[in-house]
Every structure is written in C-alpha cells, then in structure tokens.
Design a protein around this motif. Structure first.
Motif, PDB file in Angstrom:
ATOM      1  N   SER A 662      39.070 112.865   5.499  1.00  0.00           N
ATOM      2  CA  SER A 662      39.171 111.543   4.943  1.00  0.00           C
ATOM      3  C   SER A 662      40.251 111.386   3.762  1.00  0.00           C
ATOM      4  O   SER A 662      40.434 112.203   3.081  1.00  0.00           O
ATOM      5  CB  SER A 662      37.738 111.105   4.563  1.00  0.00           C
ATOM      6  OG  SER A 662      37.176 111.461   3.410  1.00  0.00           O
ATOM      7  N   TYR A 663      40.576 110.068   3.661  1.00  0.00           N
ATOM      8  CA  TYR A 663      41.509 109.704   2.596  1.00  0.00           C
ATOM      9  C   TYR A 663      41.652 108.366   2.452  1.00  0.00           C
ATOM     10  O   TYR A 663      41.564 107.622   3.301  1.00  0.00           O
ATOM     11  CB  TYR A 663      42.902 110.546   2.682  1.00  0.00           C
ATOM     12  CG  TYR A 663      44.087 110.011   1.664  1.00  0.00           C
ATOM     13  CD1 TYR A 663      44.015 110.786   0.622  1.00  0.00           C
ATOM     14  CD2 TYR A 663      44.896 109.071   1.789  1.00  0.00           C
ATOM     15  CE1 TYR A 663      44.784 110.482  -0.427  1.00  0.00           C
ATOM     16  CE2 TYR A 663      45.728 108.742   0.755  1.00  0.00           C
ATOM     17  CZ  TYR A 663      45.435 109.452  -0.429  1.00  0.00           C
ATOM     18  OH  TYR A 663      46.504 109.251  -1.385  1.00  0.00           O
ATOM     19  N   THR A 664      41.582 107.806   1.045  1.00  0.00           N
ATOM     20  CA  THR A 664      41.773 106.496   0.928  1.00  0.00           C
ATOM     21  C   THR A 664      43.049 106.146   0.262  1.00  0.00           C
ATOM     22  O   THR A 664      43.650 106.803  -0.694  1.00  0.00           O
ATOM     23  CB  THR A 664      40.555 106.052  -0.183  1.00  0.00           C
ATOM     24  OG1 THR A 664      39.425 106.389   0.501  1.00  0.00           O
ATOM     25  CG2 THR A 664      40.782 104.501  -0.545  1.00  0.00           C
ATOM     26  N   PHE A 665      43.802 105.277   0.958  1.00  0.00           N
ATOM     27  CA  PHE A 665      45.013 104.669   0.435  1.00  0.00           C
ATOM     28  C   PHE A 665      44.655 103.431  -0.314  1.00  0.00           C
ATOM     29  O   PHE A 665      44.087 102.384  -0.129  1.00  0.00           O
ATOM     30  CB  PHE A 665      45.818 104.142   1.590  1.00  0.00           C
ATOM     31  CG  PHE A 665      46.363 105.237   2.539  1.00  0.00           C
ATOM     32  CD1 PHE A 665      47.373 106.080   2.431  1.00  0.00           C
ATOM     33  CD2 PHE A 665      45.643 105.279   3.833  1.00  0.00           C
ATOM     34  CE1 PHE A 665      47.821 106.959   3.239  1.00  0.00           C
ATOM     35  CE2 PHE A 665      45.859 106.285   4.599  1.00  0.00           C
ATOM     36  CZ  PHE A 665      47.039 107.127   4.417  1.00  0.00           C
ATOM     37  N   SER A 666      45.029 103.652  -1.641  1.00  0.00           N
ATOM     38  CA  SER A 666      44.727 102.295  -2.679  1.00  0.00           C
ATOM     39  C   SER A 666      45.885 101.563  -3.082  1.00  0.00           C
ATOM     40  O   SER A 666      46.991 102.220  -2.720  1.00  0.00           O
ATOM     41  CB  SER A 666      43.973 102.954  -3.786  1.00  0.00           C
ATOM     42  OG  SER A 666      44.631 104.084  -4.411  1.00  0.00           O
ATOM     43  N   GLY A 667      45.698 100.652  -3.755  1.00  0.00           N
ATOM     44  CA  GLY A 667      46.714  99.807  -4.278  1.00  0.00           C
ATOM     45  C   GLY A 667      47.404  99.140  -3.256  1.00  0.00           C
ATOM     46  O   GLY A 667      48.595  99.027  -3.609  1.00  0.00           O
TER      47      GLY A 667
END
Length: 788
Positions: A662-667
C-alpha cells in the motif's frame, strides 16, 4: 639370414638382388698361392675382406672368385694372379726347379663388370721365392692377400722384392736367375685391387711375391685380414637380412589425460626385427619422437606415453589434444612403411571466460571463447527459479562450437547458466559457470591490474621468484595475460613451504553456491605427483579439492577454472589460497600463472517481474489517494509508485521495497482526476556494476480526489427581489457555483460562478413573495459537491 656362396668357376658369375633388399653383407676370400702340395702350402694365403654394400632390389652384382695359384703349370690363379717360372743350373741342365703361381683376387662389382666397378675385393696370396744351390733348396716367404687401408692406393705390399712389376689389377710374374750351380726363382705377386709385386731373384736369394691389396671401395668395410685367411681357391659369400614386415594391429588407446597407450604386434612372416620406430603427432602437427614414452622399443607389445617436463609441446601427451601414432619395423634390410594408429583424443578444456548479455528482459545471450583444440560442440545448460528454488539443469539445445547461444526466458523468474566443451568420443570438460556479479555477492576479485598483490592478505614467495608481471612466460607457454596487462606468475620449484597468495574472506556461512573463477596456466610439472591449484580454508582445515591441476596441462596455455565450493566448507572463517604449497601435504610443483581471480555467488539472471493485481485507489481522505494491491513478483528489488494528472500520465513519485502492498499519495488537489500506478522492477547487476533494470508492465487506475463542499452557508438581507449569501469555501481547486430555485420546484439555476476564494454573493431578480432554495457548490471539471 639367407646367404649365397660363390666358388671358383673361372668365369664371371652374377647375382640379382632380391626384392626388398637394400643392404647386403659380402665376404671375399682371395685365392692362395700355389704349393708343392695342397696340404703343405707354400707362400701366402688369400686375403679376407668383409664389407657392406647398399643395393637396390633387382640390381645385378658381378662376381669374380679367385683361383688358387698353379702348382703344376706355374700359372697364376684366375683372374689376376702372377705366374710362376722354371729355372735350371747352367752347367747341369738336368737339374731344374719350378716355382708356382700366385693366387687370384676375389671381388664383387657393382654397376658394371669392369675393374673400375669393383665394390669389394680380397687379394690373392703371393708365392715364396725358391733358391737351389748344390742340391739344397731354400725358400723365402711370400705374403698373403692384402687388407683394406684408409686409401687402397697407398697400400704397399712389395716386401717380397722388386722382380716382375705388378700392373694395376694384375699380379707380378716371377723373376728367374740361372747360374752355373745355382738358380733362383722369385715368388709371383698375388692379384688385387692394387696387385702384389713379384720378388727379385739373384744368385743368392729369391724374394717372395707380395700379396694383392683388398678393400671395399664401394661400401663400408667391416673387417679385413691381410694374410692367413684363405687357402686354396677363393670364395665369395653374400648374406642379407630379409626385410621385416610392417607391424600389425597398431592401436592407440586413451587411458587418461596424462596417458595414451600404444600397442602393436610384430609380423613374423618377414625378416627379423632389430627394433621399432615410434613417432607421435599432436593436433595434426608434424611427426615427432615421443618424449613421454619409448621411441625405439625393441619388441612389440603395449607402451604408455604421457607428459614430459621441459619438452616440446608436440612431443608429449596432455589434455585437450588429438594424438596419432605411427610405427615401423627396422632391421638391417632397412625400414618398413609406417603403420598409423587411429586418432585418439584427450579431454577438451572448458570454454573460456563465459559471460551473459541481455538483449532484452526475456532473452539471454550466453557467450564464450573457444580455446580447445578438440572441441566439437559446446553444451550449454540453464536452471530456473520461479520463486521456490532452482530446479534441475536443462540443456539449452543449440550446442554451437565457436559462438554464443541465445535463449528465451520466462517472466518473473531467475536463471543460472553453465557451459562445457564436448570433444570426440563423448569426452567433456568440467562445467564452467557463466559470469558473476549480482549486487552484494562478489566476495573477492582481483585481476592484478594494480600491478601488485595488494588485494591479497598474505603472500608466500618461498624461493623469491613469484611476481606480478606482463608479457610472455616461456615455461608455461603463454604469450601474455589472459586479459588486461598483468598476471601473477609463480613457481613451486625447490620450495619448502609453497608459493601462494591468500585472501581472508571472512564469514560466508550464510551463503550457498559459492564458486571460484579464474584463469590458470601451468608448465614444467615433472611428474604426476606435482600439482597446483586452489585450496580453501573451511574454518578448521585447508581443503585441497576445490581445483587441482596436474601435469597433463603442461604448456597448455590459459585455461578456465570455475569450481564450486561445497556448502559444507562455508563457515564464519573462510580463506582461499592460489598456488603451490607443501602445507598439509597439498600442492607442489613448478611454474604456474594465474589471472582474474573471482570468489562469488553464481550469477542470477533475472527476468521481468510479475505485475501486482487487485490495484485499488481510495479517495476518502481529502488531498490523498491511497493505493492498495496484491504482490505477485517472485523476485523484485523495488516498486516505483507513480502518479500524475489523468490527461498527462504518471510520473515517478517514490520507490518502495519489494514487499510493500500500500501507498498513500498525498498533497493532491481536491476534485482533480489523477492516474496512479505501480512499476515493479528488478536490478540486474553483472561484474560489480548495474547492467539494467527489468520493469513489470505498469499497473494504473484513475480516481478523482475528494472535493469538500462549502460549509456555513447563510442568507441575509432578504429584500423583495434579492438575498445576500455567505459561506465558507473548503476546496483548493476549481470554482464555486451559486445556485437557486423555487423551493422544491424544478432544477437549480446557476446565478453565478465565482472563484473558489470568493465566499459571498447577492442573488437578484427574484420574484416578490416567492420562497426560494439557495446553495453553493464546489465545482471542478471532474466533479462537484452535493447540495449544501
């Protein structure tokens, strides 16, 4: 040994040389002088000469057998003895005497029948002189037939006197003196190559005649007797050795890389064999006398041939070569024709310095250099690991001899490759592993390009002759380094502790499939007990079975070694030695050279990893997209996370480890349409540097980020036809729609589109007394919020 004997006949005789005869031995006996009684010889015996002539089959030899000098008629012996004479007292004609004829020479003539063609000759005997005075008869000795002097023309057998002179081949006739009460008759001279001179007679004495000269002007003299050799008529004896027959069943047999056996049988149907000549041919070069076995055995049988120190390469048996032998029988008649064996082959050396290149992720090209003289094809093998460990080795299948081989690879796997040379008769070299250099698995390497041994932890140079050098090295037969500019050359000659390099490798206890790869050259190993190679310290003792090189590699040039270290030898304290050593009874030998030493894991060649599945994007959190997925790659180094506006495609965002899910793309911007992806890849290292990376197909999906609705909407300043609205804007992208409609009737009417930073607006143009609904909506080109 067959013989032909020729007795006196009074005429020329002939003999034809049989087939296969190239040398004959001839004995010539000259005729003796005449006598009063054949049982009581007077004068000289015939000479004896034995010699050897070179002849040709079918050639005619002309034979002249000398006659004994006359005993009753005073005649000289045929063909060239001097004649005797008759004499009497002057005052008493009834008192007379007679002297006898000299012996004729015996000869054999070659190329013609004249005296110029004499090839071997024994002289006839000269006659005693005779003096009779007052009834008393006296004698003076004649001489026997002559033997061969260094130069026949210089031989002087005139000791009997100067009576009737000889004339070349013809013996001199007797000289006569007749006095009142005395007479004298000298001895006649014997015939010969240079005939004997007759003696001189006077009133006091009668000298004996000289014997004829003998010799072998047309060949080689083996023996000669001046006198006392022959009485009576002469004789010629021709003997010869029948030619031998060529040997039968000439056969060469491979026993080991340092032993080829040659066997053959004598053919007893021909003449006797003095010895056999043996010659060897290596790799189709010239025929040579073998150095590693007998070159002239005296009997048939089986003989072994092997390496020989400090001997020309082509004269000795060794590895990676083809061999033929030829044998012939030899006796006095000459040599037979050669009989050749079949060709036998020793084991080929491995392919040299194999490597792997990758045209693309699903193709491997295995390349090598062929240095073997006997290789017929190169066998390649691969084994594959799909994630649960390497399977068995399988054939690549192409088997080219001089070039590489290309194989298609399955995705999401890793491979290892090895190659070996195959020669005639199914002989194969050791396997050598193709290439090295995955990240972190090269435990040690040194190609000596530093010009010294600084990469090693210990150097034992017992006799001081080992050194890093460039250029040729005559003892090992190399012309220079295997690669680069330098190599290490050493010798174990006359050492007591060995000559070696040592590297302390440390803890390899967690490794497997460790191998040692290098190039070696060896020379001047004197016997099978001397050797050279690689020893391995397993934490408690030195082990010498990693690679041991024996004398069959003598002057072979550079050859490849790729030896796997048994996993049981891997410990927390591993060391390697290269060279010769007497430590623990291991290696001892003479000259050697080594280049490009590598200790490494066997190279893993990776293919395109499997892409993840179940790729899902969650936009429930403002300004973020959280991706989740299922990993499927058996082998991966990184996962590249990528994101971008949907219309522009993805760009690199971050690199994750191979196990992340899993990975969260932020901003991110609110309400924007994004495309997010994952690229899983492996890095392929080779020889200590990164070669390339193989990427799985990118997995992508699009999602619009959460667009937060305005809040705190309020109405104020309501008039007959207008109202003031105020709110709090929460989105960071897009604009705001200000809308109204009659309460619960119809669709919304957009009164104004204002900037997302505007938070007030006055709606005008409303009908008097009408009830209205109003709202503000966050809006982007991709979405808008619900009622607010």
């Amino acid at each position: 040994m067959p013989t032909e004997t020729f007795s006196y006949t009074g005429s020329e005789q002939t003999w034809t040389v049989p087939d296969g005869i190239q040398t004959v031995e001839i004995e010539c006996y000259g005729g003796s002088s005449g006598t009063y009684d054949v049982d009581q010889p007077q004068g000289g015996d015939g000479g004896y000469v034995r010699g050897e002539l070179s002849v040709s089959p079918g050639e005619t030899l002309y034979i002249y057998v000398g006659e004994m000098g006359g005993s009753g008629d005073n005649s000289g012996g045929w063909p060239n003895g001097g004649s005797g004479a008759y004499a009497e007292y002057e005052n008493d004609p009834d008192t007379f005497g007679t002297n006898y004829g000299a012996g004729g020479s015996s000869d054999v003539r070659q190329g013609g029948s004249t005296t110029d063609d004499i090839a071997i000759i024994a002289g006839g005997g000269g006659v005693d002189g005779l003096v009779r005075s007052e009834g008393v008869e006296e004698e003076s000795d004649g001489t026997g037939g002559g033997g061969q002097a260094p130069d026949a023309q210089d031989v002087d057998f005139t000791a009997g006197g100067d009576g009737g002179a000889a004339s070349g081949f013809q013996g001199g006739d007797a000289d006569v003196y007749e006095g009142t009460d005395v007479f004298a008759i000298s001895g006649a001279g014997g015939g010969g190559l240079n005939a004997g001179t007759a003696g001189e007679a006077d009133g006091n004495e009668a000298a004996g005649g000289a014997g004829g000269d003998g010799g072998v002007p047309g060949g080689t003299q083996l023996e000669a007797t001046v006198g006392g050799a022959s009485t009576g008529d002469g004789e010629v004896v021709i003997s010869y050795t029948e030619p031998a027959e060529p040997p039968n069943n000439v056969d060469a047999t491979y026993v080991a890389d340092d032993q080829v056996d040659l066997s053959f049988d004598e053919d007893t149907s021909g003449g006797p064999v003095d010895h056999f000549d043996v010659e060897i041919m290596r790799d189709g070069a010239s025929w040579e006398d073998p150095a590693g076995g007998p070159s002239d055995p005296t009997s048939d049988g089986t003989y072994s041939y092997g390496p020989a120190s400090d001997t020309t390469y082509g004269r000795q048996v060794g590895i990676d070569s083809s061999f033929k032998f030829r044998v012939r029988a030899v006796n006095d008649a000459g040599s037979t024709t050669w009989v050749q064996s079949d060709t036998v082959h020793t084991t080929p050396v491995p392919p040299h310095n194999p490597s792997v290149s990758r045209p693309d992720a699903t193709t491997a090209a295995i390349n090598w250099t062929t240095t073997s003289d006997t290789v017929t094809e190169v066998n390649g093998q691969y084994r594959k690991d799909s994630g649960s460990g390497y399977g068995s080795w399988n054939a690549l299948g192409g088997n080219p001899k001089d070039s590489g081989e290309t194989i298609g690879l399955d995705s999401d796997a890793r491979y290892q490759f090895r190659v070996r040379s195959e020669g005639p008769d199914g002989k194969t070299s050791a396997w050598v592993y193709a290439d090295y250099g995955n990240d972190g698995n090269v435990f040690f390497s040194d190609d000596f390009e530093s010009g010294d041994t600084s990469a090693w932890d210990a150097v034992n140079n017992d006799n001081g002759s080992a050194q890093v050098q460039g250029g040729s090295h005559s003892d090992t037969g190399i012309s220079g380094p295997d690669e680069g500019s330098y190599y290490w050359a050493g010798t174990g000659e006359d050492d007591t502790e060995g000559t070696w390099l040592q590297k302390d490798l440390g803890d390899l206890s967690g490794e497997s499939d460790v191998f040692v790869k290098c190039a070696f050259a060896v020379g001047s190993l004197d016997n099978a007990t001397e050797n050279f190679g690689i020893s391995w310290y397993d934490g408690s003792a030195w082990q010498d079975d990693i690679a041991r090189i024996y004398w069959e590699h003598n002057e072979q040039g550079w050859f490849e070694v790729s030896a796997r270290v048994p996993d049981s030898y891997l410990s927390t304290d591993n060391r390697i030695r290269v060279g010769t050593t007497t430590d623990d009874g291991m290696f001892s030998g003479d000259f050697f050279a080594v280049d490009r030493v590598v200790v490494s894991d066997i190279l893993h060649e990776y293919t395109t990893p499997a892409a993840p599945t179940d790729w899902s994007l969650d936009t429930s959190v403002e300004d973020e997209i959280t991706a989740t997925w299922t990993n499927n790659a058996a082998f991966a180094d990184y996962q590249d996370m990528r994101i971008g506006l949907a219309e522009n495609g993805t760009s690199y965002e971050a690199a994750l480890g191979p196990t992340a899910t899993s990975y969260t793309f932020s901003g991110l911007s609110d309400g924007q349409d994004y495309i997010a992806g994952n690229e899983t890849y492996v890095v392929q290292y080779r020889n200590g540097s990164q070669s390339t990376s193989w990427f799985a197909d990118e997995v992508t999906a699009t999602a619009v980020t959460l667009l937060p609705a305005p809040t705190d909407l309020a109405a104020s300043n309501v008039t007959a036809d207008s109202v003031d609205l105020s709110w709090t804007a929460n989105h960071d992208y897009g604009d705001t729609l200000v809308q109204y409609r009659p309460t619960d009737v119809g669709s919304w009417t957009t009164f104004a589109t204002v900037s997302r930073t505007t938070e007030t607006e006055t709606i005008t143009g409303l009908r008097n007394g009408e009830e209205y609904d109003a709202r503000v909506v966050a809006n982007t080109e991709h979405t808008q919020t619900e009622d607010s």
